[in-house]
Design a protein around this motif. Structure first.
Motif, PDB file in Angstrom:
ATOM      1  N   GLU A   1       0.837  -1.083  -0.187  1.00  8.79           N
ATOM      2  CA  GLU A   1      -0.062  -0.125   0.176  1.00  8.79           C
ATOM      3  C   GLU A   1       0.816   1.334   0.103  1.00  8.79           C
ATOM      4  O   GLU A   1       0.449   2.317  -0.757  1.00  8.79           O
ATOM      5  CB  GLU A   1      -0.900   0.068   1.130  1.00  8.79           C
TER       6      GLU A   1
ATOM      7  N   THR B   1      -5.496 -13.363   0.524  1.00  7.58           N
ATOM      8  CA  THR B   1      -5.751 -11.910   0.090  1.00  7.58           C
ATOM      9  C   THR B   1      -5.189 -11.363  -1.376  1.00  7.58           C
ATOM     10  O   THR B   1      -4.493 -12.320  -1.845  1.00  7.58           O
ATOM     11  CB  THR B   1      -4.810 -11.165   1.351  1.00  7.58           C
TER      12      THR B   1
ATOM     13  N   GLY C   1      -7.684  -6.674   0.052  1.00  2.00           N
ATOM     14  CA  GLY C   1      -8.636  -7.335   0.866  1.00  2.00           C
ATOM     15  C   GLY C   1      -8.612  -8.716   0.870  1.00  2.00           C
ATOM     16  O   GLY C   1      -7.820  -9.463   0.135  1.00  2.00           O
TER      17      GLY C   1
ATOM     18  N   ILE D   1      -4.335  -7.883  -3.840  1.00  2.00           N
ATOM     19  CA  ILE D   1      -4.249  -6.457  -3.903  1.00  2.00           C
ATOM     20  C   ILE D   1      -4.271  -6.251  -5.212  1.00  2.00           C
ATOM     21  O   ILE D   1      -3.615  -6.671  -6.165  1.00  2.00           O
ATOM     22  CB  ILE D   1      -2.747  -5.754  -3.516  1.00  2.00           C
TER      23      ILE D   1
ATOM     24  N   ILE E   1      -6.519   4.299  -1.758  1.00  2.00           N
ATOM     25  CA  ILE E   1      -6.955   2.866  -1.419  1.00  2.00           C
ATOM     26  C   ILE E   1      -8.173   2.788  -1.486  1.00  2.00           C
ATOM     27  O   ILE E   1      -9.232   3.943  -0.844  1.00  2.00           O
ATOM     28  CB  ILE E   1      -6.339   2.481  -0.120  1.00  2.00           C
TER      29      ILE E   1
ATOM     30  N   CYS F   1      -6.383  -2.046  -4.377  1.00  2.00           N
ATOM     31  CA  CYS F   1      -7.761  -2.389  -3.678  1.00  2.00           C
ATOM     32  C   CYS F   1      -7.141  -3.695  -2.811  1.00  2.00           C
ATOM     33  O   CYS F   1      -7.099  -4.967  -3.583  1.00  2.00           O
ATOM     34  CB  CYS F   1      -8.802  -2.959  -4.490  1.00  2.00           C
TER      35      CYS F   1
ATOM     36  N   THR G   1     -10.585  -9.059  -5.785  1.00  2.00           N
ATOM     37  CA  THR G   1     -11.415  -7.830  -5.265  1.00  2.00           C
ATOM     38  C   THR G   1     -11.536  -6.899  -6.318  1.00  2.00           C
ATOM     39  O   THR G   1     -11.871  -5.670  -6.335  1.00  2.00           O
ATOM     40  CB  THR G   1      -9.902  -7.062  -4.383  1.00  2.00           C
TER      41      THR G   1
ATOM     42  N   GLU H   1     -12.038   0.404  -0.887  1.00  2.00           N
ATOM     43  CA  GLU H   1     -12.494  -1.116  -0.145  1.00  2.00           C
ATOM     44  C   GLU H   1     -13.850  -1.334  -0.453  1.00  2.00           C
ATOM     45  O   GLU H   1     -14.580  -0.278  -0.851  1.00  2.00           O
ATOM     46  CB  GLU H   1     -12.087  -0.864   1.151  1.00  2.00           C
TER      47      GLU H   1
ATOM     48  N   THR I   1     -15.879   1.386  -7.905  1.00  2.00           N
ATOM     49  CA  THR I   1     -15.262   2.798  -7.851  1.00  2.00           C
ATOM     50  C   THR I   1     -15.258   3.239  -9.282  1.00  2.00           C
ATOM     51  O   THR I   1     -15.852   4.546  -9.204  1.00  2.00           O
ATOM     52  CB  THR I   1     -13.811   2.517  -7.336  1.00  2.00           C
TER      53      THR I   1
ATOM     54  N   GLU J   1     -17.207  -7.789   1.363  1.00  2.00           N
ATOM     55  CA  GLU J   1     -16.518  -9.228   1.188  1.00  2.00           C
ATOM     56  C   GLU J   1     -17.734 -10.057   0.566  1.00  2.00           C
ATOM     57  O   GLU J   1     -17.338 -11.051  -0.100  1.00  2.00           O
ATOM     58  CB  GLU J   1     -15.914  -9.631   2.328  1.00  2.00           C
TER      59      GLU J   1
ATOM     60  N   VAL K   1     -14.738  -4.158  -6.574  1.00  2.00           N
ATOM     61  CA  VAL K   1     -14.060  -2.887  -5.822  1.00  2.00           C
ATOM     62  C   VAL K   1     -13.982  -2.034  -6.760  1.00  2.00           C
ATOM     63  O   VAL K   1     -14.268  -0.905  -7.118  1.00  2.00           O
ATOM     64  CB  VAL K   1     -13.232  -2.744  -4.891  1.00  2.00           C
TER      65      VAL K   1
END
Ligand code: 2U9
Length: 344
Positions: free
Chosen positions: A118, A211, A194, A213, A128, A192, A171, A130, A178, A133, A174
């Motif tokens: 990040e 996870t 998560g 990114i 960033i 993003c 992710t 988010e 956005t 889920e 997201v």
């Protein structure tokens, strides 16, 4: 009778004086001042006395009672005081002793890797983003050029809550959300991070929870050169300035063209166990955002282009820290987690 009462007083006062603790004192109180005590017993014989003597004996009995009672009270406060004093002496604190070190926790290894990545992207001007889920099929698949029945959906089987609601498998929703919020207006420049979920059989390299990114840049005149330059800066900052990257053609439904990105191995290309003797380690997938994805989010794909990339912090943390089993991240063995403390 007068004699008897005086003797009782002397006897009681001596016992009070000798009482060693509050329990003994209370026993004395019950024995001498209680209803069945000796003073009451003596007074029962008052009937035999003359009318003249009776009030005198009554008054004397009260005096004896009062004297014994006062002695008990005095002794009680003395004993209580003694107990406090003894406790104070026992509990003295030696302020010169060294303190016990406070037990502190430490960040989870995945949190450390995610935060490091990040920070690198924030340094390049990214924000960033988010999202939930528990996600809608539309944002998880449809908006990413994966309509119902698309064969690529098979690779991302999920946990379904209803037919249209599922645990997100990446992710990417997201980014889709956005972009929709930007209402067709660039630039978009986000990463993003998560948790994501896939129906999978867990083993040393697979986990049903992991996870991700992912990053997305949408603006006018964004090219594959921007993508390559960005990923090169990122890989060098994360793994070391001496590392190189290479792009290999690949396929993702949401990007066209698509690439897989390798970073050169720390063995310097000689070949080792980590790179499986190839000199390269796969770390990312990426590509130019598919025009269908731009259009579905409300962007004019003739005016705007963009690039996107995705990586798995689990895999990066395993490479970085030499972890041999992805399940360590999710089974919360304190002996594993404590190895990532910065200070001992
Ligand atoms: C939008 C448009 C494009 C995200 C991308 C990848 C390539 C990719 C995987 C690598 C390993 C995830 O951790 S992993 O399993 N990801 O290879 N992801 S491009 O592309 C997007 C996303 C959202 C709107």
């Amino acid at each position: 009778m007068e004699q008897q009462l005086k003797e009782l007083q002397t006897e009681a006062l001596a016992k009070v004086e000798a009482a060693a603790d509050l329990k003994q004192l209370n026993d004395i109180r019950v024995a001498y001042l209680g209803k069945k005590g000796p003073i009451t017993e003596v007074l029962k014989g008052m009937g035999k006395l003359s009318a003249e003597e009776r009030p005198k004996m009554g008054a004397l009995a009260n005096e004896v009672r009062a004297a014994v009672s006062a002695a008990i009270e005095g002794k009680q406060s003395a004993l209580e005081q003694q107990a406090i004093q003894a406790q104070l002496e026992k509990e003295t604190v030696d302020v010169t002793l060294p303190g016990r070190p406070a037990r502190t926790g430490n960040a989870h290894p995945l949190t450390k890797v995610v935060e490091e990545i990040e920070d690198l992207f924030i340094g390049m001007g990214y924000s960033i983003a988010e999202g939930p889920e528990v996600e809608m099929d539309y944002y998880n698949f449809e908006a990413l050029n994966l309509p119902k029945g698309h064969p690529a959906r098979d690779m991302q089987d999920s946990f379904y809550i209803t037919e249209d609601i599922l645990l997100r498998t990446h992710t990417s929703p997201v980014q889709a959300r956005t972009m929709e919020k930007h209402k067709g207006q660039g630039p978009v420049k986000i990463i993003c991070p998560g948790k994501v979920y896939r129906r999978d059989n867990d083993d040393a390299t697979h986990s049903h929870q992991f996870t991700q990114i992912e990053g997305l840049v949408v603006d006018e005149n964004i090219s594959m050169g921007d993508l390559k330059g960005t990923l090169e800066v990122f890989a060098k900052k994360l793994f070391g300035e001496d590392r190189e990257i290479r792009l290999r053609p690949s396929f993702f439904p949401f990007t066209e063209p698509s690439v897989e990105v390798d970073v050169s191995c720390m063995c310097g290309g000689k070949g080792c166990r980590i790179c499986k003797e190839t000199g390269w380690i796969e770390i990312l997938g990426a590509g130019m955002v598919h025009p269908n994805v731009l259009e579905m989010a409300g962007f004019d794909s003739k005016k705007y282009t963009g690039f996107a990339f995705g990586m798995g912090p689990d895999r990066i943390a395993m490479l970085k820290y030499g972890i041999d089993d992805i399940r360590h991240f999710y089974t919360d063995d304190i002996r594993f987690l404590k190895q990532f403390a910065e200070h001992e």
